[in-house]
Design a protein around this motif. Structure first.
Motif, short mmCIF file in Angstrom:
data_model
loop_
_atom_site.label_atom_id
_atom_site.label_comp_id
_atom_site.label_asym_id
_atom_site.label_seq_id
_atom_site.Cartn_x
_atom_site.Cartn_y
_atom_site.Cartn_z
N PRO A 8 0.84 -1.19 0.00
CA PRO A 8 0.00 0.00 0.00
C PRO A 8 0.88 1.25 0.00
N GLY A 9 0.34 2.34 -0.51
CA GLY A 9 1.07 3.60 -0.55
C GLY A 9 0.37 4.66 0.29
N VAL A 10 1.17 5.57 0.85
CA VAL A 10 0.63 6.68 1.63
C VAL A 10 1.35 7.97 1.22
N ILE A 11 0.58 9.00 0.93
CA ILE A 11 1.13 10.32 0.65
C ILE A 11 1.13 11.11 1.94
N LEU A 12 2.32 11.57 2.34
CA LEU A 12 2.46 12.33 3.59
C LEU A 12 2.20 13.80 3.32
N ALA A 13 1.06 14.28 3.79
CA ALA A 13 0.65 15.67 3.55
C ALA A 13 0.35 16.38 4.86
N GLY A 14 1.05 16.00 5.93
CA GLY A 14 0.73 16.55 7.24
C GLY A 14 1.66 17.64 7.71
N GLY A 15 2.61 18.10 6.85
CA GLY A 15 3.59 19.10 7.28
C GLY A 15 3.01 20.49 7.43
N LEU A 16 3.77 21.35 8.12
CA LEU A 16 3.30 22.71 8.38
C LEU A 16 3.61 23.68 7.24
N SER A 17 4.57 23.35 6.36
CA SER A 17 4.90 24.19 5.21
C SER A 17 5.25 25.62 5.61
N SER A 18 6.10 25.77 6.63
CA SER A 18 6.38 27.10 7.16
C SER A 18 7.10 27.99 6.16
N ARG A 19 8.00 27.45 5.34
CA ARG A 19 8.73 28.28 4.39
C ARG A 19 7.85 28.73 3.23
N MET A 20 6.84 27.94 2.91
CA MET A 20 5.94 28.31 1.82
C MET A 20 4.87 29.28 2.32
N GLY A 21 4.51 29.19 3.59
CA GLY A 21 3.50 30.08 4.14
C GLY A 21 2.09 29.59 3.94
N GLN A 22 1.91 28.42 3.37
CA GLN A 22 0.59 27.83 3.18
C GLN A 22 0.75 26.33 2.98
N HIS A 98 5.18 -4.21 3.83
CA HIS A 98 5.76 -2.87 3.73
C HIS A 98 4.67 -1.87 3.32
N VAL A 99 4.96 -0.59 3.58
CA VAL A 99 4.13 0.50 3.07
C VAL A 99 5.08 1.53 2.45
N ALA A 100 4.68 2.07 1.30
CA ALA A 100 5.49 3.07 0.60
C ALA A 100 5.00 4.46 0.97
N THR A 101 5.93 5.38 1.21
CA THR A 101 5.56 6.76 1.50
C THR A 101 6.26 7.72 0.55
N VAL A 102 5.55 8.81 0.22
CA VAL A 102 6.13 9.92 -0.54
C VAL A 102 5.55 11.20 0.04
N PRO A 103 6.28 12.33 -0.06
CA PRO A 103 5.71 13.62 0.33
C PRO A 103 4.95 14.23 -0.83
N THR A 104 4.30 15.36 -0.58
CA THR A 104 3.54 16.02 -1.66
C THR A 104 4.38 17.02 -2.43
N SER A 106 7.43 16.94 -3.95
CA SER A 106 8.39 16.55 -4.99
C SER A 106 7.60 15.89 -6.13
N PRO A 107 7.03 16.70 -7.01
CA PRO A 107 6.04 16.18 -7.97
C PRO A 107 6.58 15.38 -9.14
N PHE A 108 7.91 15.27 -9.26
CA PHE A 108 8.48 14.59 -10.43
C PHE A 108 9.14 13.26 -10.07
N PHE A 109 8.84 12.70 -8.91
CA PHE A 109 9.55 11.50 -8.48
C PHE A 109 9.37 10.35 -9.48
N PRO A 110 10.34 9.42 -9.53
CA PRO A 110 10.36 8.40 -10.58
C PRO A 110 9.13 7.51 -10.62
N ALA A 111 8.75 7.12 -11.83
CA ALA A 111 7.61 6.22 -12.03
C ALA A 111 7.93 4.79 -11.62
N ASP A 112 9.22 4.48 -11.42
CA ASP A 112 9.61 3.15 -10.96
C ASP A 112 10.12 3.17 -9.53
#
Length: 211
Positions: A8-22, A98-104, A106-112
């Motif tokens: 299974p995969g999980v997208i980690l979208a729980g960060g505060l994004s302080s440098r982006m401001g949103q 196992h479980v796979a994780t990625v952040p939100t 880095s939109p160009f991460f490899p397809a493999d």
């Protein structure tokens, strides 16, 4: 080697994004939010997909996925999201090792990505993570579900919140991914969006990569 069909995969979208401001997950790149770009990139690589977020999540119509928050409100960084991902996997996918994780962001991460990490995970308790010319990318990883109790104790006991500290403790295996050759030069597929300038640069790279 981990069995890809059971990951299974999980997208980690729980960060505060302080440098982006949103909330970075809601930023739009080429007309799509970063969250939806992560969904489109990861969904073909895993057996099921869910999102770890600590607030409201906006999906494109028809793209809704299960959403779950961190297990506590301590804001324990990416490792808190990983712990929640392991808990979600063991409760909803009891056959998964196992479980796979990625952040939100880095939109160009490899397809493999998942296939290569799965090849490197040579046992049910082996962590496999990505690296490139830009360095290690510890949140792009394959995590053994069996480590739930260990990671829970690590965080509860005041263990370092740096993902790399936990990876070093478990001798995680790193998988190197190549840069992408483009007419504008080499491009790191793990390009990370942290600031408005990064987002502008990503728009330029998107145009080059999708030509």
């Amino acid at each position: 080697m981990a069995q890809m069909e059971a990951i299974p995969g999980v997208i980690l979208a729980g960060g505060l994004s302080s440098r982006m401001g949103q909330d970075k997950a809601r930023l739009r790149l080429g007309g799509l939010s970063l969250l939806d770009r992560a969904i489109k990139r990861l969904q073909p690589q895993v057996s099921t997909l869910a999102v770890n977020a600590n607030g409201p999540v906006l999906f494109e119509p028809g793209a809704e996925l299960p959403v779950f928050a961190d297990l506590d409100a301590s804001r324990s960084g990416p490792l808190g999201g990983v712990l929640a991902a392991l808990d979600h996997a063991r409760r909803h996918h009891p056959g998964a090792h196992h479980v796979a994780t990625v952040p939100t962001d880095s939109p160009f991460f490899p397809a493999d990505l998942v296939a290569r990490l799965a090849h490197a995970a040579d046992g049910p308790e082996r962590i496999a993570t990505a690296r490139s010319a830009g360095g290690p990318h510890p949140v792009f990883a394959l995590w053994p579900v069996a480590l739930f109790e260990d990671l829970s104790a690590w965080l509860a006991g005041g263990g370092a919140l740096r993902v790399r500290s936990y990876l070093e403790r478990h001798r995680a295996r790193e998988v190197s991914f190549p840069t992408i050759e483009t007419p504008r030069g080499a491009f790191d597929p793990f390009f990370n969006i942290n600031t408005p300038d990064d987002l502008a640069a990503a728009e330029n790279w998107l145009w080059i990569l999708e030509r």
